[in-house]
Design an enzyme around this catalytic site. Sequence first.
Site, PDB file in Angstrom:
ATOM      1  N   HIS A  93      18.725   1.247  -2.336  1.00 38.49           N
ATOM      2  CA  HIS A  93      17.290   1.444  -2.139  1.00 38.49           C
ATOM      3  C   HIS A  93      16.623   0.154  -1.645  1.00 38.49           C
ATOM      4  CE1 HIS A  93      13.422   3.457  -2.813  1.00 38.49           C
ATOM      5  NE2 HIS A  93      12.995   2.248  -3.145  1.00 38.49           N
ATOM      6  N   CYS A  98       0.827  -1.215   0.000  1.00 35.90           N
ATOM      7  CA  CYS A  98       0.000   0.000   0.000  1.00 35.90           C
ATOM      8  C   CYS A  98       0.859   1.261   0.000  1.00 35.90           C
ATOM      9  CB  CYS A  98      -1.004  -0.002   1.146  1.00 35.90           C
ATOM     10  SG  CYS A  98      -0.299  -0.411   2.722  1.00 35.90           S
TER      11      CYS A  98
END
Lengths: 255, 436
Positions: B99, B50
Amino acid sequence: MVAILIVCYLVAALTHLYLLCTGRSAGVVYGVGALLIGFALHTLMLGVSFASGTPEGWGAWLSGMAWVIILMYLIVYARYRDIALGGFAVPAAFILEGYAAAFPGVWGAGSVAVQGYLLKGHAVLALLSWAAFFLLFASALMYLVQSQQLKSRRPSAWLHRLPSLDILDDLNHKILYFGFAFLTASLLLGSMWAKSRHGAYWSLDPVRTWPLILIWGAYGLLLVCRLTRSWKGKRSAVFSMVAFFAALFALVAHF
Amino acid sequence: MSIILAGVSHHNTPLSIRERLYFPETHMDEWLDRLAGYSGLDERIILSTCNRVEVYSAAENFDQGLDAIHRFFLESRDIGADELNAHLYVHREAEATRHLFTVASSLDSMVVGEPQILGQVKEAYRVAQASGHAGKALTNLFSRAFRVAKKIREQTPIGESPVSVSSVAVDLAKRIFGSLAGKNVLLLGAGEMGEAAARHLKASGADNLHVANRTLARAQELATRLKGGVVSFDNLEGALIDADIVIASTASQGFILDKPIVASALEQRRDAPVFLIDIAVPRNVAPDVNDLEDAYLYDVDDLQSVAADNLRGREEIARDARAILESEVQTYLARQQAEELRHTFAAIRFFAESMRQEEIQKTFQRLPELGEEGRDALDAMTKALVNKLLHHPFAVLRQMSEEDVEGISVESVQKLFGVEPESDESPPMPPPDESD
């Protein structure tokens, strides 16, 4: 050998303090590992020195005290898997052991000649009880800090470094049992020794004996209150701490 | 082989766009198959949660690979090129590695240190691996990311302090009672917040629950849902004696529990502590109850302050964690580059050797009068020549790669010598070992 032992205890003491003050969990294995190695060496050395005759002087007794404190902490660690008590126990043992190693006969080797089984038993049991009362003090201190943290409603990071109130109270309860039982037995043997030596149970100077009897009474009262009136938590913790300071004075008076 | 990462996250993209890019996890393998239909990507993993939608891939050619991902987003999701370009971040190689490590370690999460993300990354990898979309390059990268995340969780207390009201309440209860097993919970009122806190406590082991509510039917309904008992609201004093944890969340306008009531319960409890969680507004428990020795009272403000403190604490811990992470990134890149250099060197040597063989055969044909001795000498001489020519550039490249992993590009070395190492033909990697 003593040097290795001291280094092990130093490493263990620093690791335990570091873990307690930072709340990290990585490194427990080093702290406990160094402690176990040191403790094994310590056991061996005490065993050898006992086998080759009664060790004399303060050094041997301080070293024995350090050994008992570590033993008790290791039992607590095995039971609760918590290093917080070690933050007190291991540095204390390191200081005792370091002192014992540096000044083995500082107050004169043989000045505390402990002869006869009764007196030896008295001394060993006393050692156990004092180690227990020290740990009782440490657990009570942690209880008060933890309870204060929770009361404040804005707890600091120490909330997670110290064990829960329940564990601390449980520790307080169990260590008190042991300490009191050892102290009782130690006093009994001491007075039996006095009887055999001087023909009377309480032949020593009252200044030397009465404080000890009072300490015994104080810890006994705490135990009775815990058992019958379920004195728990803070009250018991405060009492344990006061009793420990009083006991230190009594000990000084005893010698 | 390039690692390419392209995606959007809560940092720079509003939910209204993230929800349009979101890929439902139930058919993730189909989405991966669809992505595989765009040529240019050798391996691919889609991480869709989400808070982020990211595509990790390994490609021979960066531009082609990125183009494939672009087209995939544009053609399979309801988004225009301008909107996508405005939000999509693209990283490659070192940046992409950094990342992924940051994401897996929960340092990029909205609530730093939350534990779900690592599971989501693992699941994304698992699906891609099972459906044959994750090969050697991404397996290497992801299994290292899992280890780094684990290491950071072990070496820093990043996820330890709770950051929601309910979990703070559970955590405090554990600091008082140790284990919650066998503890009695008394829930006053049938509000939603109270129910949530009760569920949380129950899930943490406090399995003995009673509900008291002014409307008995509501109490019964809630008790059935929570598998607990019902106590009469008129007998609060009695219920309080047995309760270790009290959650108050009634709509009452005044205090339901005041100091004398709690004090008398504590006396009967023989100093056993009680933890009072007052999540009602207006409050249900008089604040001076906290003055009682064995009563620990927290209202909703207290719990929220603790949660906020903990969240701030996590940000601080995250700084330590980033230092660990950075050193892991450097180690990983150095190892990857050493590996790639080794393959490249082998390819260059192979290339040089075949060229040498070719040239030497030509020479032998041109000089048939050359004897055995002459041929051997020529062979040795060309070998030495090749070795000497390659020795210096190899040594310099090795040194450069040790000094600064991000400073050299193995790709340009390959271009310079006109080789492409065949590292893809090695057998597929087994799934990553999570045991260390």
